[in-house]
Design a protein around this motif. Structure first.
Motif, mmCIF file in Angstrom:
data_model
loop_
_atom_site.group_PDB
_atom_site.id
_atom_site.type_symbol
_atom_site.label_atom_id
_atom_site.label_comp_id
_atom_site.label_asym_id
_atom_site.label_seq_id
_atom_site.Cartn_x
_atom_site.Cartn_y
_atom_site.Cartn_z
ATOM 1 N N PHE A 195 -10.502 9.026 -14.453
ATOM 2 C CA PHE A 195 -9.058 8.750 -14.503
ATOM 3 C C PHE A 195 -8.397 9.746 -15.448
ATOM 4 O O PHE A 195 -7.389 10.346 -15.137
ATOM 5 N N VAL A 196 -8.994 9.853 -16.634
ATOM 6 C CA VAL A 196 -8.432 10.720 -17.678
ATOM 7 C C VAL A 196 -8.415 12.173 -17.223
ATOM 8 O O VAL A 196 -7.488 12.922 -17.536
ATOM 9 N N ALA A 197 -9.416 12.568 -16.449
ATOM 10 C CA ALA A 197 -9.484 13.950 -15.964
ATOM 11 C C ALA A 197 -8.495 14.216 -14.833
ATOM 12 O O ALA A 197 -8.313 15.362 -14.426
ATOM 13 N N GLY A 198 -7.859 13.150 -14.320
ATOM 14 C CA GLY A 198 -6.885 13.317 -13.247
ATOM 15 C C GLY A 198 -7.497 13.382 -11.864
ATOM 16 O O GLY A 198 -6.887 13.921 -10.934
ATOM 17 N N SER A 199 -8.687 12.835 -11.697
ATOM 18 C CA SER A 199 -9.357 12.879 -10.394
ATOM 19 C C SER A 199 -8.579 12.086 -9.352
ATOM 20 O O SER A 199 -7.984 11.058 -9.644
ATOM 21 N N ARG A 200 -8.624 12.618 -8.116
ATOM 22 C CA ARG A 200 -7.992 11.958 -6.972
ATOM 23 C C ARG A 200 -9.003 11.692 -5.856
ATOM 24 O O ARG A 200 -8.708 11.020 -4.893
ATOM 25 N N PHE A 201 -10.177 12.298 -5.993
ATOM 26 C CA PHE A 201 -11.261 12.104 -5.031
ATOM 27 C C PHE A 201 -12.503 11.708 -5.819
ATOM 28 O O PHE A 201 -12.979 12.467 -6.657
ATOM 29 N N PHE A 202 -12.969 10.499 -5.578
ATOM 30 C CA PHE A 202 -14.093 9.941 -6.332
ATOM 31 C C PHE A 202 -15.320 9.837 -5.432
ATOM 32 O O PHE A 202 -15.234 9.284 -4.331
ATOM 33 N N ILE A 203 -16.431 10.335 -5.907
ATOM 34 C CA ILE A 203 -17.706 10.179 -5.212
ATOM 35 C C ILE A 203 -18.515 9.157 -6.000
ATOM 36 O O ILE A 203 -18.862 9.388 -7.161
ATOM 37 N N PHE A 204 -18.768 8.017 -5.381
ATOM 38 C CA PHE A 204 -19.571 6.956 -5.988
ATOM 39 C C PHE A 204 -20.947 6.990 -5.346
ATOM 40 O O PHE A 204 -21.081 6.700 -4.153
ATOM 41 N N ASP A 205 -21.971 7.349 -6.093
ATOM 42 C CA ASP A 205 -23.342 7.414 -5.594
ATOM 43 C C ASP A 205 -24.100 6.194 -6.106
ATOM 44 O O ASP A 205 -24.355 6.092 -7.306
ATOM 45 N N GLU A 206 -24.419 5.273 -5.218
ATOM 46 C CA GLU A 206 -25.109 4.021 -5.564
ATOM 47 C C GLU A 206 -24.419 3.357 -6.766
ATOM 48 O O GLU A 206 -25.021 3.129 -7.808
ATOM 49 N N PRO A 207 -23.132 3.018 -6.625
ATOM 50 C CA PRO A 207 -22.336 2.584 -7.778
ATOM 51 C C PRO A 207 -22.740 1.261 -8.415
ATOM 52 O O PRO A 207 -22.372 1.011 -9.561
ATOM 53 N N THR A 208 -23.467 0.421 -7.707
ATOM 54 C CA THR A 208 -23.803 -0.880 -8.296
ATOM 55 C C THR A 208 -25.292 -1.018 -8.607
ATOM 56 O O THR A 208 -25.754 -2.110 -8.914
ATOM 57 N N ARG A 209 -26.012 0.075 -8.582
ATOM 58 C CA ARG A 209 -27.434 0.022 -8.922
ATOM 59 C C ARG A 209 -27.588 -0.369 -10.391
ATOM 60 O O ARG A 209 -26.975 0.200 -11.277
ATOM 61 N N GLY A 210 -28.404 -1.391 -10.617
ATOM 62 C CA GLY A 210 -28.732 -1.788 -11.982
ATOM 63 C C GLY A 210 -27.665 -2.608 -12.689
ATOM 64 O O GLY A 210 -27.692 -2.685 -13.916
ATOM 65 N N ILE A 211 -26.738 -3.194 -11.943
ATOM 66 C CA ILE A 211 -25.751 -4.060 -12.589
ATOM 67 C C ILE A 211 -25.781 -5.430 -11.926
ATOM 68 O O ILE A 211 -26.199 -5.572 -10.775
ATOM 69 N N ASP A 212 -25.318 -6.443 -12.653
ATOM 70 C CA ASP A 212 -25.411 -7.818 -12.142
ATOM 71 C C ASP A 212 -24.340 -8.094 -11.083
ATOM 72 O O ASP A 212 -23.424 -7.306 -10.864
ATOM 73 N N VAL A 213 -24.494 -9.222 -10.424
ATOM 74 C CA VAL A 213 -23.623 -9.586 -9.304
ATOM 75 C C VAL A 213 -22.152 -9.626 -9.709
ATOM 76 O O VAL A 213 -21.286 -9.122 -8.983
ATOM 77 N N GLY A 262 -11.306 -0.624 -4.914
ATOM 78 C CA GLY A 262 -10.139 -1.061 -4.145
ATOM 79 C C GLY A 262 -8.835 -0.630 -4.779
ATOM 80 O O GLY A 262 -7.903 -0.193 -4.081
ATOM 81 N N ARG A 263 -8.743 -0.729 -6.117
ATOM 82 C CA ARG A 263 -7.514 -0.306 -6.810
ATOM 83 C C ARG A 263 -7.328 1.208 -6.714
ATOM 84 O O ARG A 263 -6.193 1.682 -6.575
ATOM 85 N N LEU A 264 -8.423 1.961 -6.789
ATOM 86 C CA LEU A 264 -8.321 3.420 -6.654
ATOM 87 C C LEU A 264 -7.701 3.777 -5.299
ATOM 88 O O LEU A 264 -6.778 4.583 -5.215
ATOM 89 N N VAL A 265 -8.237 3.172 -4.258
ATOM 90 C CA VAL A 265 -7.746 3.449 -2.904
ATOM 91 C C VAL A 265 -6.288 3.004 -2.765
ATOM 92 O O VAL A 265 -5.460 3.730 -2.218
ATOM 93 N N ALA A 266 -5.963 1.831 -3.287
ATOM 94 C CA ALA A 266 -4.585 1.340 -3.224
ATOM 95 C C ALA A 266 -3.619 2.267 -3.952
ATOM 96 O O ALA A 266 -2.454 2.391 -3.563
ATOM 97 N N ASP A 267 -4.118 2.943 -4.987
ATOM 98 C CA ASP A 267 -3.293 3.879 -5.756
ATOM 99 C C ASP A 267 -3.256 5.274 -5.127
ATOM 100 O O ASP A 267 -2.696 6.196 -5.707
ATOM 101 N N GLY A 268 -3.904 5.442 -3.964
ATOM 102 C CA GLY A 268 -3.825 6.711 -3.256
ATOM 103 C C GLY A 268 -5.002 7.640 -3.417
ATOM 104 O O GLY A 268 -4.985 8.760 -2.885
#
Length: 185
Positions: free
Chosen positions: A100-118, A129-135
């Protein structure tokens, strides 16, 4: 690769400058400086953006970091808290926050929920979802079929390094993904 009609250079630095942010598969080795603070991690990718003159302004840094903590609901007692002391889900949110701070507009999420709880998975899905809603545009790479079905508007299925099918939202089911991934005819 092109972004907004412009070809990206071949280096990670040129991709970041063009607005690409990577949330890597292994946040602990590739996404965070675990022995640094939440604040340092949130600011690191955007230092040139936030402080173009090269002068670090403490009050500006604190304001930006607090905005990211609030926006992403990062559970931390303080921005000074070491990243390694936070839960996996909060660590993942820090990685997203630095882009966000870097001003990214295209995010690549590689296995974003690996190793985190439900519960943290739901929070990461909400962030996406908020990223997409924000464009922003999001490319989600995942081996978890339920995750793809829950989050994606479209999916490309690959087999042997080749795209073997595209599924739009109405066609996107775990069984259709598996059929494309396994079909050898």
């Amino acid at each position: 690769m092109t972004l907004d009609g412009k070809a990206l250079g071949g280096s990670p630095v040129s991709a970041v400058r063009a607005g690409v942010g990577l949330v890597p598969e292994n946040r602990k080795t590739d996404g965070l400086a675990l022995t640094r603070s939440v604040q340092d991690n949130v600011l690191v990718a955007g230092l040139r953006t936030v402080f173009p003159s090269g002068w670090y302004v403490t009050s500006k840094a604190a304001r930006i970091v607090n905005e990211v903590i609030e926006r992403l609901h990062i559970a931390t007692p303080s921005p000074a808290r070491l990243a390694r002391l936070l839960s996996g889900g909060n660590q993942q949110k820090i990685v997203v926050g630095k882009w966000f701070v870097a001003g990214s507009r295209f995010f690549i999420f590689d296995e974003p929920t690996r190793g985190i709880d439900v519960g943290a998975k739901g929070e990461i899905y909400a962030v996406i979802g908020r990223l997409v809603a924000d464009g922003a545009a999001v490319l989600l790479i995942s081996s978890e079929l339920a995750e793809l079905v829950a989050v994606c508007d479209r999916a490309y299925v690959m087999r042997d390094k080749t795209i073997v099918g595209e599924l739009n939202r109405s066609e996107l089911t775990e069984s259709r993904i598996l059929t494309l991934a396994m079909h050898h005819g």
